[in-house]
Scaffold this active site. Structure first.
Site, PDB file in Angstrom:
ATOM      1  N   LYS A  83       0.858  -1.181   0.000  1.00 51.82           N
ATOM      2  CA  LYS A  83       0.000   0.000   0.000  1.00 51.82           C
ATOM      3  C   LYS A  83       0.898   1.235   0.000  1.00 51.82           C
ATOM      4  O   LYS A  83       1.770   1.385   0.873  1.00 51.82           O
ATOM      5  CB  LYS A  83      -0.858  -0.017   1.261  1.00 51.82           C
ATOM      6  CG  LYS A  83      -2.273   0.461   1.057  1.00 51.82           C
ATOM      7  CD  LYS A  83      -3.068   0.178   2.314  1.00 51.82           C
ATOM      8  CE  LYS A  83      -4.480   0.700   2.207  1.00 51.82           C
ATOM      9  NZ  LYS A  83      -5.207   0.552   3.466  1.00 51.82           N
TER      10      LYS A  83
HETATM   11  O1  G3P Z   1      -9.322   1.344   4.570  1.00 49.07           O
HETATM   12  C1  G3P Z   1      -9.167   2.653   5.031  1.00 49.07           C
HETATM   13  C2  G3P Z   1      -9.884   2.812   6.296  1.00 49.07           C
HETATM   14  O2  G3P Z   1      -9.288   2.045   7.300  1.00 49.07           O
HETATM   15  C3  G3P Z   1     -10.030   4.203   6.748  1.00 49.07           C
HETATM   16  O3  G3P Z   1     -11.214   4.244   7.409  1.00 49.07           O
HETATM   17  O4  G3P Z   1     -12.892   5.053   8.969  1.00 49.07           O
HETATM   18  O5  G3P Z   1     -10.444   5.585   9.326  1.00 49.07           O
HETATM   19  O6  G3P Z   1     -11.721   6.676   7.497  1.00 49.07           O
HETATM   20  P1  G3P Z   1     -11.584   5.463   8.356  1.00 49.07           P
END
Ligand code: G3P
Length: 214
Positions: A83
């Site tokens: 990534k």
């Molecule tokens: O896959 C990306 C994710 O983990 C981010 O999610 O909820 O932290 O915006 P969030």
């Protein structure tokens, strides 16, 4: 549409695996930090758990550092996907990794132009973060629609991996766009299977069965 579990917690990943509805794993530095062990130690078990693609993020921000880390990550397992953050330095790294056959996922995508650039350098996946756009009062799903359309226009093979999903409505809308993958936290994954009428219907069936004439 494929489902990936967005988690670095091996127990959670094993549970998701037992449901038979998951096709891969995404991690990020914040999720790994929550586990409290070193990245490579955490992901070793996740990679060994299945042959699912597992996205593992680099920490370096310069191209050379990202490449060094990427090759180390790639050695951890043949299902490792590196990534890389969406920066110019990251795009240069993806270009080289793609030429060398190392799988990549360009993360922190917030515009369709960024997704276009990531596809041009040969990324295997792009990760638009829809929840974080919604948080800012923007329409995260419109970004996904735009990327899907652009990739169709030009025949790009890069898969659209919808990330920062916060609800089952997000998953439904992502599926309607034709995006290839949704990566979801465990809570959302489990909610997808639930409906109050299913629960009520099952309870009634079981009650009627118990009270059947014998
Ligand atoms: O896959 C990306 C994710 O983990 C981010 O999610 O909820 O932290 O915006 P969030």
């Amino acid at each position: 549409m494929k489902f990936f579990i967005d988690s670095a917690d091996i127990e959670e990943i094993r549970k998701a695996k037992s449901y038979g509805i998951v096709d891969g794993v995404t991690t990020n530095p914040s999720l790994i930090a929550k586990i409290g062990t070193e990245r490579d130690e955490t992901v070793k078990d996740i990679l060994a758990e299945s042959d699912w693609p597992v996205s593992i993020e680099v920490i370096s921000t310069d191209t050379e550092g990202m490449l060094k880390e990427a090759y180390e990550i790639a050695k951890l397992g043949k299902n490792a996907v590196v990534k890389i953050p969406m920066t110019l330095e990251g795009l240069a790294a993806v270009k080289e990794l793609s030429a060398k056959g190392v799988k990549t996922n360009v993360t922190l995508i917030f515009s369709a132009n960024q997704a276009l650039l990531a596809a041009k350098v040969g990324a295997n996946y792009v990760s638009p973060f829809i929840g974080r756009l919604d948080d800012k009062g923007e329409d995260g799903m419109q970004l996904v629609r735009d990327i899907v359309q652009i990739y169709r226009n030009y025949g790009f093979e890069t898969e659209v991996l919808v990330a920062s999903i916060r609800s089952k409505e997000h998953v439904l809308q992502a599926a309607l766009t034709g995006a290839h993958v949704s990566t979801v936290p465990m809570k959302v994954l489990e909610e997808l299977a639930k409906h109050e009428l299913t629960d009520a219907g099952l309870a009634k069936f079981l009650e009627d069965w118990k009270n059947r004439k014998k």
